[in-house]
Design a protein around this motif. Structure first.
Motif, PDB file in Angstrom:
ATOM      1  N   LEU A   1      -7.059 -12.302  10.981  1.00 39.13           N
ATOM      2  CA  LEU A   1      -7.626 -12.340   9.643  1.00 39.13           C
ATOM      3  C   LEU A   1      -6.553 -12.207   8.576  1.00 39.13           C
ATOM      4  CD1 LEU A   1     -10.912 -10.362  10.086  1.00 39.13           C
ATOM      5  CD2 LEU A   1     -10.669 -12.654   9.167  1.00 39.13           C
ATOM      6  N   LEU A   2      -5.570 -11.332   8.851  1.00 37.69           N
ATOM      7  CA  LEU A   2      -4.510 -11.170   7.856  1.00 37.69           C
ATOM      8  C   LEU A   2      -3.737 -12.467   7.687  1.00 37.69           C
ATOM      9  CD1 LEU A   2      -3.142  -7.590   8.570  1.00 37.69           C
ATOM     10  CD2 LEU A   2      -4.418  -8.388   6.582  1.00 37.69           C
ATOM     11  N   VAL A   3      -3.428 -13.091   8.814  1.00 40.27           N
ATOM     12  CA  VAL A   3      -2.689 -14.354   8.748  1.00 40.27           C
ATOM     13  C   VAL A   3      -3.479 -15.389   7.964  1.00 40.27           C
ATOM     14  CG1 VAL A   3      -1.834 -16.283  10.106  1.00 40.27           C
ATOM     15  CG2 VAL A   3      -1.344 -13.965  10.813  1.00 40.27           C
TER      16      VAL A   3
ATOM     17  N   LEU B   1      -9.513  -5.617  18.559  1.00 41.96           N
ATOM     18  CA  LEU B   1      -9.322  -5.162  17.179  1.00 41.96           C
ATOM     19  C   LEU B   1      -8.000  -5.646  16.624  1.00 41.96           C
ATOM     20  CD1 LEU B   1     -10.607  -1.485  17.269  1.00 41.96           C
ATOM     21  CD2 LEU B   1     -11.536  -3.381  15.962  1.00 41.96           C
ATOM     22  N   GLY B   2      -6.922  -5.404  17.413  1.00 39.56           N
ATOM     23  CA  GLY B   2      -5.597  -5.805  16.938  1.00 39.56           C
ATOM     24  C   GLY B   2      -5.524  -7.288  16.678  1.00 39.56           C
ATOM     25  N   GLY B   3      -6.022  -8.053  17.641  1.00 39.85           N
ATOM     26  CA  GLY B   3      -5.974  -9.503  17.495  1.00 39.85           C
ATOM     27  C   GLY B   3      -6.752  -9.971  16.285  1.00 39.85           C
ATOM     28  N   MET B   4      -7.939  -9.456  16.130  1.00 40.31           N
ATOM     29  CA  MET B   4      -8.779  -9.906  15.024  1.00 40.31           C
ATOM     30  C   MET B   4      -8.156  -9.546  13.680  1.00 40.31           C
ATOM     31  SD  MET B   4     -11.225 -11.631  16.080  1.00 40.31           S
ATOM     32  CE  MET B   4     -12.216 -11.750  14.627  1.00 40.31           C
ATOM     33  N   ILE B   5      -7.633  -8.314  13.594  1.00 43.88           N
ATOM     34  CA  ILE B   5      -7.036  -7.909  12.306  1.00 43.88           C
ATOM     35  C   ILE B   5      -5.853  -8.826  11.983  1.00 43.88           C
ATOM     36  CG2 ILE B   5      -5.689  -6.100  11.185  1.00 43.88           C
ATOM     37  CD1 ILE B   5      -7.457  -4.091  12.584  1.00 43.88           C
ATOM     38  N   ALA B   6      -5.004  -9.047  12.977  1.00 40.75           N
ATOM     39  CA  ALA B   6      -3.837  -9.895  12.742  1.00 40.75           C
ATOM     40  C   ALA B   6      -4.264 -11.296  12.338  1.00 40.75           C
ATOM     41  CB  ALA B   6      -2.989  -9.953  14.005  1.00 40.75           C
TER      42      ALA B   6
END
Lengths: 633, 188, 100
Positions: free
Chosen positions: B101-103, B94-99
């Motif tokens: 996508l935000l980037v 989750l953390g990786g994906m959110i980061a």
């Protein structure tokens, strides 16, 4: 004169609303008196209007714009011409008498106030029906009398619903619904006719429609004529929509007298008379002939059913049906004024007959089987005289009202060279005389069979008997006093119908023939029932007797042909479609929501950390959606 | 030199913050967080945002960390934190994906080169001067609002952690109102 | 040469570390630490963009973020202390009061 129009029209409405104020309270004599008084005012206004119309011609007035939408403009317009004036006087006369009569008849009823409210509302609807100058207003009145008829037939709605298998006397609520539904079928036809008229003329006003008849297509005229006549068939209980009228006798007797004899059922005849420019158009000749034939058929058909019936009111109901057949026969043959004349005469003597029957019922504690009566003439002298007079008038004995009207109809049949119709109507005249006097003799003559049943009959209060007097007088004198003036009066609106010279010459032969068959009918009735009831097992067991007493099995046929299959289809649809598809879908949605709620309840652990995880999932989804939409969009 | 500093700082911040996030000892976690903050100010210095770097040092390392340390006094700091951690794979995913996508989302406009400076750095001024110019002209109102916010936060912090606040704040009991006023008085 | 994307990537990595901390840890104090990490990650991104585009707005936002973070810590720590006094723990697994 406009004010008289409004007085005549709205006085019953005021009475109805006034009585409605007391609708839920116990019996209050004032409602009966007030509604009767207002109807008397309405009657006076109608008579004044009649005199005015006779002197100065038709009165027309517009109350207000009613429906205005685009090209459609329907006004609350009223028109009082000769036909309307006659109808108004007939309606208000009978109504006033019936109102006064009802004060005595409904004396012990809990719904006394309610009854008068309904009754006056009915008169108001009937007035709208006859006074409107367009088909829309006519239709409103038409539906209004239908609703009031429904309310009044089912007036004793609390009586239990007994199926026809157990008791031939069915429940009022069932009868009311039957009448209403039968009329719905016919009203559909009527509506189609009205739509056709509007579609092709752009107006519903009588005058505009009649003026545009010559320019209209023949097929279209036939379609309109048929559609309107279907509506008339329902209201006037013509075959095959006739079964409701006999069942409507479950209502209080004054209702039967007013609605199901004198006024509402004649609305169909009124419609045909009112639309005479349409029905006398040569393109519509076939329809008119069909109306005449159907009327003749119903006259005979109903008379045969009356021959064997044992129910006092049903006999009169069948005779009403039969007389309506006479009216349609006359109207179909083009003798509109004769039809209207018979309508008026019939209204008087038939209302009198019904009110007399009401007296008998009241005396016999709602016993209707004439086989259980007899010898009532000793205790109910005036009722006997009234009913005897009315029956004589119905049988068409000189010089009572029925003689003139019925005889003229027979003459018309001769004049039109429709001998078959004449013959059928002639036979029916004999049948009519027989069944009316069978009823009179069984009720009032012979041995006193009621004593075995422990009844103590008594005469009605004097004011009730006095109230019936106007009807009795009219039943006697209407024919020879008013016939000529009636003819000239209505000729301002209706086409003049002249008998040919040849018919005039031989008319006396037919008068004698008619009188003979009527007298022989009475004589046969006297011979058979004058001394007392002698039941003949052989006759009663015969096929014809059974056929007639079961009303040609038509109610049973309708029951098995329409009612039962409909109930079965409804049952099947309920069990298969409604329960298994519609309900199941709704239930499935609810179950799904319950299920998903039950499962997602596990999410609500109360632990913030779990919530944060879910939030992160949500944020991720949101981010995915945003980036996808950015990429795609 | 700049590259060297960048990579060094990157490795150090990532490592220190990982310690913060994964350590079971509060003291270790806090220490590594403070160290990470210092190194982040190093990023700011590389980027030429001198003033921001100084503020980072003062506010985070000076004030926030001091607050945490004082706050820690209320808790048992030396004790190992025992907790049932959530499924690590899910969390990292989750953390990786959110980061990621935000980037991606925020770098998309940069790649498009559609960005024009709204408030360009004033010519001939060093960084603190430039910051001051922009902050007290264009961002004056937010600045004042932030000042009010800090004041409110300060008062709230004092009241919440105040001396007499060992009574329940959520359940209403007798003398509650009185105690509130007393505590306020004491503070003053 | 260090490009803007490098900074954004390091910012992203730090942010994800913060998210992981928020999601994984159960101790409220540790959640606060993780939040600080996320805020700082955002600050790096702001400062880098600001620097590369010569626009001071990014730095302004970083300032405000620092101000917000400071107030958050002040209020948050106060709340934590109250909570700890009341419940004796800061573990979210033990602070389940709204189970559905």
């Amino acid at each position: 004169m406009e004010s008289l129009v409004y007085v005549a029209l709205f006085a019953p409405l005021v009475g109805s609303l006034f009585a409605a104020l007391f609708g839920m309270s116990p019996k209050n004599l004032i409602t009966g008196i007030a509604t009767s008084a207002l109807l008397f005012i309405s009657w006076m206004a109608s008579v004044l209007l009649l005199i005015h119309v006779a002197g100065n011609g038709a009165v027309s007035t517009t109350l207000m714009d009613w429906i205005g939408a685009g090209d459609l403009l329907i006004q609350f317009g009223f028109q009082v011409d000769a036909v309307t004036a006659v109808m108004m006087v007939v309606v208000t006369t009978v109504s006033t008498v019936v109102h006064v009569y009802s004060i005595g008849y409904m004396d012990h009823d809990k719904g006394f106030n309610r009854f008068f409210s309904y009754l006056s509302a009915f008169v108001f609807s009937m007035m709208i029906l006859v006074m409107s100058d367009n088909f829309a207003g006519l239709f409103i009145g038409w539906e209004g009398v239908g609703v009031c008829s429904w309310l009044l037939i089912g007036f004793w709605y609390h009586k239990e619903d007994v199926s026809t298998d157990i008791n031939p006397s069915i429940s009022p609520s069932w009868a009311a619904n039957e009448a209403f539904i039968m009329n719905r079928i016919a009203d559909l036809g009527m509506l189609v006719g009205i739509f056709l008229i509007y579609w092709n003329t752009g107006s519903l006003t009588y005058d505009i429609f009649f003026a545009s008849i010559p320019t209209m297509d023949d097929g279209l005229l036939v379609a309109i004529a048929i559609a309107l006549f279907i509506g008339a068939m329902g209201k006037s209980a013509q075959f095959p929509l006739h079964t409701w009228l006999a069942d409507a006798m479950e209502g209080p007797t004054p209702v039967s007298a007013l609605i199901h004899a004198a006024t509402m059922v004649t609305a169909g005849v009124y419609l045909v008379i009112r639309a005479n420019p349409l029905y006398s158009h040569e393109a519509v000749e076939g329809v008119s002939l069909f109306i005449a034939c159907l009327g003749t058929f119903v006259a005979m058909f109903a008379a045969t059913m009356a021959l064997v019936n044992r129910d006092l009111k049903r006999i009169i109901a069948y005779s009403t049906l039969s007389q309506l057949g006479y009216m349609f026969a006359a109207a179909g043959l083009g003798a509109y004024w004769v039809a209207l004349f018979h309508l008026a005469a019939h209204a008087f003597f038939k209302a009198l007959l019904f009110l007399g029957a009401g007296n008998v019922m009241h005396a016999m504690h709602d016993e209707l089987d004439i086989f259980k009566m007899g010898g009532l003439s000793k205790v109910m002298k005036w009722t006997y005289i009234y009913m005897g007079l009315a029956s004589l008038a119905l049988a068409g004995i000189f010089p009572l009202a029925g003689f003139y009207s019925k005889d003229t109809i027979l003459e018309v049949a001769i004049n039109e060279d429709t001998y078959l119709i004449w013959f059928a109507l002639w036979v029916t005249a004999g049948l009519t005389a027989f069944y009316s006097f069978r009823q009179v003799f069984l009720t009032f003559g012979g041995n006193e069979r009621y004593k075995e049943l422990g009844h103590h009959p008594h005469e009605m209060p004097n004011y009730v008997l006095i109230a019936m007097a106007p009807l009795a007088i009219l039943a006697v004198i209407f024919g020879f006093v008013f016939m000529d003036s009636f003819q000239s009066f209505t000729s301002t609106v209706l086409p003049v119908y002249e008998m040919s010279h040849a018919t005039h010459k031989i008319a006396w032969v037919f008068i004698i023939l008619t009188t003979l068959i009527a007298l022989s009918g009475i004589f046969y009735a006297y011979k058979k029932y004058g001394v007392g009831l002698i039941r003949d097992e052989k006759v009663e067991g015969s096929f014809v007797y059974k056929l007639l007493s079961n009303q040609y099995y038509i109610p049973k046929f309708y029951d098995s042909m329409f009612t039962k299959p409909y109930a079965e289809i409804s049952d099947m649809l309920w069990k298969k479609v409604d329960l298994k598809i519609v309900d199941a879908v709704v239930d499935a949605i609810a179950k799904f929501i319950y299920f998903s709620g039950d499962k997602s309840r596990a999410m609500q652990t109360g632990n913030l950390s779990h919530y944060l995880n879910w939030m992160a999932v949500g944020v991720l989804l949101l981010a995915v959606i945003v980036s996808l939409s950015a990429v795609l969009g | 030199m700049e590259q060297f500093a960048f990579y060094l700082f990157s490795v150090l911040t990532i490592g220190l913050f990982l310690v913060t996030v994964l350590s079971n000892n509060v003291l270790y976690a806090m220490t590594s967080l403070a160290a990470g903050m210092v190194i982040i100010s190093g990023f700011f210095f590389i980027l030429g945002a001198d003033f921001l770097g100084v503020v980072q040092l003062i506010v985070y390392v000076g004030a926030v960390m001091a607050l945490y340390s004082f706050g820690m006094m209320f808790f048992d700091a030396t004790r190992e934190i025992k907790e049932k951690n959530t499924n690590a794979y899910l969390v990292f995913f989750l953390g990786g994906m959110i980061a990621l996508l935000l980037v991606v989302m925020f770098s998309a406009p940069i790649a498009g080169e559609g960005i024009v400076a709204m408030y360009p750095t004033p010519e001939g001024a060093n960084n603190p001067q430039a910051v001051g110019l922009v902050l007290f002209t264009k961002y004056l109102v937010p600045f004042e609002v932030a000042a009010v916010m800090l004041l409110v936060a300060m008062i709230a912090g004092i009241i919440l952690a105040g001396k007499k606040m060992d009574n329940s704040l959520t359940t209403k009991d007798e003398n509650h109102e009185e105690e509130m006023t007393f505590s306020l008085k004491d503070v003053r | 040469m260090i490009e803007l994307s490098h900074y954004l990537i390091i910012s992203g990595i730090l942010f994800s570390i913060g998210v992981v901390g928020v999601l994984r840890r159960k101790n409220l104090l540790m959640l606060f630490f993780a939040t600080e990490i996320m805020l700082n990650a955002a600050n790096i991104a702001f400062a880098a963009t600001s620097s590369y585009y010569g626009d001071l707005s990014g730095q302004m936002f970083a300032f405000f973020i620092i101000a917000v973070a400071a107030s958050e810590v002040a209020v948050g720590l106060g709340l934590l202390i109250v909570l700890y006094k009341k419940q004796g723990t800061l573990d979210l697994d033990n602070l389940v009061a709204m189970k559905g």
